[in-house]
Scaffold this active site. Structure first.
Site, PDB file in Angstrom:
ATOM      1  N   GLY A  60      30.473  43.307  32.772  1.00 45.96           N
ATOM      2  CA  GLY A  60      31.343  44.184  31.983  1.00 45.96           C
ATOM      3  C   GLY A  60      30.538  44.900  30.920  1.00 45.96           C
ATOM      4  O   GLY A  60      29.348  45.155  31.108  1.00 45.96           O
ATOM      5  N   SER A  61      31.171  45.181  29.796  1.00 44.86           N
ATOM      6  CA  SER A  61      30.494  45.988  28.774  1.00 44.86           C
ATOM      7  C   SER A  61      29.527  45.136  27.940  1.00 44.86           C
ATOM      8  O   SER A  61      29.687  43.913  27.813  1.00 44.86           O
ATOM      9  CB  SER A  61      31.521  46.647  27.860  1.00 44.86           C
ATOM     10  OG  SER A  61      32.220  45.659  27.137  1.00 44.86           O
TER      11      SER A  61
ATOM     12  N   GLU B 211      26.791  55.225  28.377  1.00 45.13           N
ATOM     13  CA  GLU B 211      27.179  55.325  29.790  1.00 45.13           C
ATOM     14  C   GLU B 211      28.547  56.016  29.918  1.00 45.13           C
ATOM     15  O   GLU B 211      29.532  55.521  29.363  1.00 45.13           O
ATOM     16  CB  GLU B 211      27.265  53.893  30.312  1.00 45.13           C
ATOM     17  CG  GLU B 211      27.469  53.748  31.779  1.00 45.13           C
ATOM     18  CD  GLU B 211      27.508  52.255  32.175  1.00 45.13           C
ATOM     19  OE1 GLU B 211      27.093  51.976  33.290  1.00 45.13           O
ATOM     20  OE2 GLU B 211      27.945  51.407  31.385  1.00 45.13           O
TER      21      GLU B 211
ATOM     22  N   GLU C   8      25.718  40.741  33.291  1.00 45.83           N
ATOM     23  CA  GLU C   8      25.432  42.021  33.959  1.00 45.83           C
ATOM     24  C   GLU C   8      26.250  43.057  33.221  1.00 45.83           C
ATOM     25  O   GLU C   8      27.464  43.121  33.362  1.00 45.83           O
ATOM     26  CB  GLU C   8      25.812  41.883  35.441  1.00 45.83           C
ATOM     27  CG  GLU C   8      25.134  42.910  36.288  1.00 45.83           C
ATOM     28  CD  GLU C   8      25.911  44.199  36.289  1.00 45.83           C
ATOM     29  OE1 GLU C   8      25.586  45.080  35.435  1.00 45.83           O
ATOM     30  OE2 GLU C   8      26.808  44.346  37.116  1.00 45.83           O
ATOM     31  N   LEU C   9      25.559  43.861  32.392  1.00 48.26           N
ATOM     32  CA  LEU C   9      26.275  44.650  31.391  1.00 48.26           C
ATOM     33  C   LEU C   9      26.156  46.158  31.583  1.00 48.26           C
ATOM     34  O   LEU C   9      26.345  46.924  30.635  1.00 48.26           O
ATOM     35  CB  LEU C   9      25.760  44.266  29.998  1.00 48.26           C
ATOM     36  CG  LEU C   9      25.797  42.764  29.718  1.00 48.26           C
ATOM     37  CD1 LEU C   9      25.206  42.452  28.368  1.00 48.26           C
ATOM     38  CD2 LEU C   9      27.207  42.218  29.820  1.00 48.26           C
TER      39      LEU C   9
ATOM     40  N   LYS D   8      38.253  34.805  36.355  1.00 50.35           N
ATOM     41  CA  LYS D   8      39.288  35.712  35.844  1.00 50.35           C
ATOM     42  C   LYS D   8      38.952  37.123  36.294  1.00 50.35           C
ATOM     43  O   LYS D   8      37.989  37.714  35.815  1.00 50.35           O
ATOM     44  CB  LYS D   8      39.360  35.682  34.318  1.00 50.35           C
ATOM     45  CG  LYS D   8      40.604  36.423  33.816  1.00 50.35           C
ATOM     46  CD  LYS D   8      40.544  36.761  32.351  1.00 50.35           C
ATOM     47  CE  LYS D   8      39.780  38.015  32.058  1.00 50.35           C
ATOM     48  NZ  LYS D   8      40.304  39.252  32.663  1.00 50.35           N
TER      49      LYS D   8
ATOM     50  N   CYS E 192      28.083  50.434  37.614  1.00 54.42           N
ATOM     51  CA  CYS E 192      27.052  50.199  36.602  1.00 54.42           C
ATOM     52  C   CYS E 192      25.697  50.787  36.995  1.00 54.42           C
ATOM     53  O   CYS E 192      24.863  51.041  36.139  1.00 54.42           O
ATOM     54  CB  CYS E 192      26.931  48.717  36.317  1.00 54.42           C
ATOM     55  SG  CYS E 192      26.811  47.734  37.799  1.00 54.42           S
TER      56      CYS E 192
ATOM     57  N   GLU F 268      42.368  42.661  34.352  1.00 59.85           N
ATOM     58  CA  GLU F 268      43.813  42.849  34.200  1.00 59.85           C
ATOM     59  C   GLU F 268      44.320  43.929  35.152  1.00 59.85           C
ATOM     60  O   GLU F 268      45.444  43.865  35.640  1.00 59.85           O
ATOM     61  CB  GLU F 268      44.170  43.300  32.772  1.00 59.85           C
ATOM     62  CG  GLU F 268      43.620  42.441  31.652  1.00 59.85           C
ATOM     63  CD  GLU F 268      42.148  42.703  31.355  1.00 59.85           C
ATOM     64  OE1 GLU F 268      41.310  42.117  32.054  1.00 59.85           O
ATOM     65  OE2 GLU F 268      41.835  43.484  30.438  1.00 59.85           O
TER      66      GLU F 268
ATOM     67  N   TRP G 148      36.950  45.607  36.621  1.00 63.17           N
ATOM     68  CA  TRP G 148      37.896  46.254  37.523  1.00 63.17           C
ATOM     69  C   TRP G 148      37.245  47.243  38.490  1.00 63.17           C
ATOM     70  O   TRP G 148      37.895  47.720  39.408  1.00 63.17           O
ATOM     71  CB  TRP G 148      38.952  47.021  36.695  1.00 63.17           C
ATOM     72  CG  TRP G 148      38.329  47.725  35.514  1.00 63.17           C
ATOM     73  CD1 TRP G 148      38.274  47.255  34.230  1.00 63.17           C
ATOM     74  CD2 TRP G 148      37.631  48.979  35.511  1.00 63.17           C
ATOM     75  NE1 TRP G 148      37.585  48.131  33.431  1.00 63.17           N
ATOM     76  CE2 TRP G 148      37.181  49.202  34.189  1.00 63.17           C
ATOM     77  CE3 TRP G 148      37.337  49.941  36.490  1.00 63.17           C
ATOM     78  CZ2 TRP G 148      36.462  50.340  33.822  1.00 63.17           C
ATOM     79  CZ3 TRP G 148      36.612  51.062  36.130  1.00 63.17           C
ATOM     80  CH2 TRP G 148      36.189  51.258  34.809  1.00 63.17           C
ATOM     81  N   ASN G 149      35.972  47.572  38.289  1.00 61.45           N
ATOM     82  CA  ASN G 149      35.433  48.714  39.054  1.00 61.45           C
ATOM     83  C   ASN G 149      35.114  48.367  40.518  1.00 61.45           C
ATOM     84  O   ASN G 149      35.279  49.221  41.391  1.00 61.45           O
ATOM     85  CB  ASN G 149      34.219  49.333  38.349  1.00 61.45           C
ATOM     86  CG  ASN G 149      33.132  48.331  38.054  1.00 61.45           C
ATOM     87  OD1 ASN G 149      33.379  47.142  37.967  1.00 61.45           O
ATOM     88  ND2 ASN G 149      31.920  48.819  37.912  1.00 61.45           N
TER      89      ASN G 149
HETATM   90  P1  NAD Z   1      35.871  46.183  28.355  1.00 58.25           P
HETATM   91  O1  NAD Z   1      34.634  45.639  27.781  1.00 58.25           O
HETATM   92  O2  NAD Z   1      37.104  46.213  27.496  1.00 58.25           O
HETATM   93  O3  NAD Z   1      36.279  45.390  29.688  1.00 58.25           O
HETATM   94  C1  NAD Z   1      35.365  45.163  30.728  1.00 58.25           C
HETATM   95  C2  NAD Z   1      35.791  43.902  31.442  1.00 58.25           C
HETATM   96  O4  NAD Z   1      35.594  42.821  30.573  1.00 58.25           O
HETATM   97  C3  NAD Z   1      37.284  43.891  31.792  1.00 58.25           C
HETATM   98  O5  NAD Z   1      37.407  43.489  33.104  1.00 58.25           O
HETATM   99  C4  NAD Z   1      37.921  42.893  30.850  1.00 58.25           C
HETATM  100  O6  NAD Z   1      38.879  42.116  31.496  1.00 58.25           O
HETATM  101  C5  NAD Z   1      36.767  42.037  30.471  1.00 58.25           C
HETATM  102  N1  NAD Z   1      36.868  41.571  29.093  1.00 58.25           N
HETATM  103  C6  NAD Z   1      37.157  42.292  27.981  1.00 58.25           C
HETATM  104  N2  NAD Z   1      37.151  41.501  26.902  1.00 58.25           N
HETATM  105  C7  NAD Z   1      36.850  40.252  27.340  1.00 58.25           C
HETATM  106  C8  NAD Z   1      36.686  38.990  26.709  1.00 58.25           C
HETATM  107  N3  NAD Z   1      36.805  38.822  25.370  1.00 58.25           N
HETATM  108  N4  NAD Z   1      36.380  37.940  27.492  1.00 58.25           N
HETATM  109  C9  NAD Z   1      36.232  38.059  28.828  1.00 58.25           C
HETATM  110  N5  NAD Z   1      36.364  39.220  29.466  1.00 58.25           N
HETATM  111  C10 NAD Z   1      36.666  40.302  28.740  1.00 58.25           C
HETATM  112  O7  NAD Z   1      35.515  47.557  28.907  1.00 58.25           O
HETATM  113  P2  NAD Z   1      36.333  48.715  29.611  1.00 58.25           P
HETATM  114  O8  NAD Z   1      37.149  49.501  28.647  1.00 58.25           O
HETATM  115  O9  NAD Z   1      37.023  48.203  30.816  1.00 58.25           O
HETATM  116  O10 NAD Z   1      35.081  49.575  29.977  1.00 58.25           O
HETATM  117  C11 NAD Z   1      34.229  49.981  28.906  1.00 58.25           C
HETATM  118  C12 NAD Z   1      32.802  50.026  29.337  1.00 58.25           C
HETATM  119  O11 NAD Z   1      32.396  48.783  29.899  1.00 58.25           O
HETATM  120  C13 NAD Z   1      32.512  51.003  30.431  1.00 58.25           C
HETATM  121  O12 NAD Z   1      32.311  52.273  29.906  1.00 58.25           O
HETATM  122  C14 NAD Z   1      31.259  50.470  31.040  1.00 58.25           C
HETATM  123  O13 NAD Z   1      30.155  50.913  30.295  1.00 58.25           O
HETATM  124  C15 NAD Z   1      31.384  48.994  30.857  1.00 58.25           C
HETATM  125  N6  NAD Z   1      31.762  48.352  32.131  1.00 58.25           N
HETATM  126  C16 NAD Z   1      30.746  47.926  32.896  1.00 58.25           C
HETATM  127  C17 NAD Z   1      31.014  47.368  34.128  1.00 58.25           C
HETATM  128  C18 NAD Z   1      29.884  46.896  34.995  1.00 58.25           C
HETATM  129  O14 NAD Z   1      30.023  46.868  36.213  1.00 58.25           O
HETATM  130  N7  NAD Z   1      28.782  46.455  34.411  1.00 58.25           N
HETATM  131  C19 NAD Z   1      32.326  47.252  34.572  1.00 58.25           C
HETATM  132  C20 NAD Z   1      33.370  47.680  33.740  1.00 58.25           C
HETATM  133  C21 NAD Z   1      33.065  48.234  32.508  1.00 58.25           C
END
Ligand code: NAD
Length: 480
Positions: free
Chosen positions: A232-233, A385, A254-255, A179, A288, A182, A155-156
Site C-alpha cells: 500500500g502507501s 506517484e 511493498e510501498l 485483510k 505500483c 475495503e 485494492w488495485n
Molecule cells: P491508503 O494508504 O489509504 O490505502 C492503501 C491500502 O492500505 C488500502 O487497501 C487500505 O485498506 C490499507 N490501509 C490504509 N490504512 C491502513 C492501516 N492503518 N492499516 C492497514 N491497512 C491500511 O491509500 P489509498 O488512498 O488507497 O492510495 C493512496 C496511495 O497509496 C496511492 O496513490 C499509491 O501511491 C499507494 N498505493 C500503493 C499500492 C501498491 O500497490 N503499492 C496500492 C494502493 C495504493
C-alpha cells in the site's frame, strides 16, 4: 440487502466459518464503473479479531504438522480450482475494481501460476548440514515457518496481491489472517473458498474485513502474530513498521514507487510507444510499477511525444465488462481527487497538456488517458506517484543526467530503460537505484523473480525463491 448480479455475498471467514450480520458495523462496496452498490460488507469487531487470532494460532499448529508434500498438493489443487472458476473470478474483479475483463483474466491466470510456484517452493525448503565440532556430533541449519501471519493488501490488484501473500505464507507452512481492501473484498473471499475446497484445514487461512486501522492495530500488536506483510502507501507502511517494531516482528513492505522510463535516442520508438501505452494504461495506471516519469532523449523527444499522444488519445475507455474496453474507471473517488490535483499543479508549473486531463461523464470514476509533456522536475506529478492514467514526459540530453533524474526520488521499486545499445543497457542495469529494472521491457514481475523495492519503496521480496524466505526462520541445531 441484495447483491448485484454476478457479485458474491460478503462475510468474514474465521476458523472455517462465514460470519456476517449479528449487529456488526457494515459499509457498502461500490462498482466504480457506475457508482452502484454491489453488496454490504460486514466489519470485524474486537471479538471477531480475537477469534481470528485464536484460529490462526491453532491453524499454525495444524498446518505445520502437514508435511510439505501434502501442503503443496493442497496449493496445487487450489490453483486448479481458481483456473476452473476463472470466469466467476474475472467478473467479480471487474465489478469491484473496474478493470477491463482482459486484465481480470490475466490476474486470475497470474495468481494461479503464483500459487503453483509457491507450492513448489514449499517442497524445496532445504536446510544445511554443517561440519560438526566433534567426531560424532552433528550441526544442521533448519528452516522453519515463522508462525501466524497478518497480511494487508490494497485494492488495485485485489486477487493478485492477496493471493501472493496467502500462497507464500501457506507454502512456507504459516497460517494467515488477511485483510483485503475495503473497496475489493470479494475476490479474496472467492480465493479463500478455493483453498477451503482444495482441502485447506479450517483456521489456516482467515479473512477479516472492515476498518483498516482498527484491524491492523489489533493484529500487528497481538503476541500471536509473528510476521506482517503490507502492500500500500508509504505513509501506512511506515506506521505499520513502527507498530511491528514494538513487538520486534518481521515485516515485508511493498510501498509503491514512481517508475522512471528512460527512452534513448537509439531505441525502437514505435515498439517503445506500443509497450508504454499498454503498461501505462493497464489498470488505469493504478499499479505500483506503472511507468510514470518518461525521460526521452532530445533527438527523439518530439517524435516520441507525438506518437505517445496519438496512441493515448486512441485508448478506448469504458465499463470493464465491455470486451472492447481498453481502460476502465479509477477504483475510487480518492483517485479522482488526486488526478485533479496533479493536473492543475502540472499545468501551473509549465507542463503542456497534450491529450486528456479531465474527468469523463458524471457517473463512475472515469478519467481521460492523459499525456503531459515538458514537465519540470518541480511538478507534483514528477515527485508523487500519480497512481492514475497520466504519463509525464520530459527531455534529457546525456546518460549521466538521466540517471541522476531517475534516482533523485526517495523511491526505488521499478525503473525501465529502452535502448539498442548493450553498453548503455549495462550502464542502466548498474546505475539505477531500483529493486526491479526492465531493459526494453516492462515485464518485471513474473512469479520466479524477487519482487520488491529499495529506499522508501519498502523492504523484503514477494516473489522468487526470496519471497518465501521472509516467512521462514533459520534454526541451528547442534549435538555433541
Ligand atoms: P491508503 O494508504 O489509504 O490505502 C492503501 C491500502 O492500505 C488500502 O487497501 C487500505 O485498506 C490499507 N490501509 C490504509 N490504512 C491502513 C492501516 N492503518 N492499516 C492497514 N491497512 C491500511 O491509500 P489509498 O488512498 O488507497 O492510495 C493512496 C496511495 O497509496 C496511492 O496513490 C499509491 O501511491 C499507494 N498505493 C500503493 C499500492 C501498491 O500497490 N503499492 C496500492 C494502493 C495504493
Amino acid at each position: 440487502m441484495t447483491i448485484a448480479e454476478g457479485y458474491t455475498p460478503l462475510h468474514l471467514w474465521i476458523d472455517g466459518q462465514k460470519l456476517s450480520g449479528g449487529g456488526r458495523d457494515a459499509s457498502l462496496v461500490l462498482n466504480p464503473s457506475t457508482g452502484d452498490v454491489l453488496a454490504e460488507m460486514p466489519h470485524a469487531n474486537g471479538a471477531d479479531l480475537a477469534n481470528a487470532v485464536g484460529a490462526a494460532e491453532r491453524g499454525f499448529k495444524t498446518w505445520r504438522a502437514v508435511g510439505a508434500w501434502d501442503r503443496a498438493a493442497i496449493l496445487r489443487r487450489a490453483a486448479e480450482l481458481v483456473r476452473q472458476r476463472a470466469e466467476l473470478f474475472a467478473r467479480v474483479l471487474t465489478l469491484e475494481e473496474g478493470k477491463p475483463l482482459f486484465e481480470s483474466d490475466w490476474e486470475v491466470g497470474a495468481i494461479a501460476e503464483i500459487i503453483e510456484w509457491q507450492a513448489e517452493e514449499g517442497r524445496r525448503l532445504y536446510g544445511r548440514v554443517l561440519q560438526p565440532r566433534t567426531r560424532h556430533g552433528s550441526a544442521q541449519v533448519l528452516r522453519e515457518p515463522v508462525g501466524p501471519v497478518a497480511a494487508f493488501a490494497p485494492w488495485n490488484l485485489p486477487l493478485f496481491l492477496t493471493g501472493r501473500k496467502i500462497a507464500t505464507a501457506l507454502g512456507a507452512g504459516c497460517s494467515v489472517i488477511i485483510k483485503p481492501a475495503e473497496e475489493t473484498p470479494a475476490s479474496c473471499l472467492l480465493l479463500a473458498q478455493a483453498f477451503a475446497d482444495a482441502g485447506l484445514p479450517a483456521g489456516v487461512l482467515n479473512v477479516v474485513l472492515g476498518e483498516p486501522s482498527m484491524i491492523s492495530t489489533y493484529l500487528v500488536t497481538s503476541e500471536v502474530i509473528r510476521k506482517v506483510s503490507f502492500t500500500g502507501s508509504t505513509a501506512v507502511g511506515k506506521h505499520l513498521a513502527r507498530l511491528a517494531a514494538d513487538g520486534v516482528k518481521r515485516i515485508t513492505l511493498e510501498l509503491g514507487g514512481h517508475a522512471p522510463v528512460i527512452v534513448c535516442d537509439d531505441a525502437d520508438i514505435d515498439a517503445t510507444v506500443a509497450a508504454s501505452i499498454f503498461n501505462k494504461y493497464f489498470n488505469a495506471g493504478q499499479i505500483c510499477i506503472s511507468p510514470t516519469r518518461f525521460y526521452v532523449q532530445d533527438a527523439v523527444y518530439p517524435a516520441f511525444v507525438e506518437k505517445l499522444t496519438a496512441a493515448t488519445a486512441a485508448v478506448t475507455v469504458g465499463d470493464g465488462l465491455d470486451r472492447n474496453t481498453q481502460m476502465g474507471p479509477l477504483a475510487n473517488g480518492r483517485r479522482m481527487n488526486a488526478m485533479h490535483q496533479h493536473l492543475s499543479d502540472a499545468v501551473k508549473t509549465g507542463a503542456k497538456l497534450r491529450t486528456g486531463g479531465a474527468r469523463i461523464g458524471q457517473q463512475g470514476f472515469y478519467w481521460q488517458p492523459t499525456v503531459l509533456s515538458d514537465v519540470p522536475d518541480s511538478a507534483l506529478v514528477m515527485n508523487e506517484e500519480p497512481f492514475g492514467p497520466v504519463a509525464a514526459v520530459a527531455p534529457f540530453s546525456t546518460v549521466d543526467e538521466v540517471v541522476e533524474k531517475a534516482n533523485r526520488l526517495p523511491y526505488g521499486l521499478a525503473a525501465y530503460a529502452f535502448t539498442r545499445s548493450a553498453t548503455r543497457a549495462a550502464l542502466f542495469s548498474d546505475a539505477l537505484e531500483s529493486g526491479l529494472v526492465g531493459l526494453n521491457t516492462f515485464n518485471v514481475a513474473p512469479p520466479e523473480g524477487p519482487f520488491g523495492g529499495v529506499k522508501q519503496s519498502g523492504y523484503g521480496s514477494e516473489g522468487g525463491s526470496e519471497g518465501i524466505d521472509s516467512y521462514l526462520v533459520p534454526k541451528f541445531v547442534t549435538q555433541l
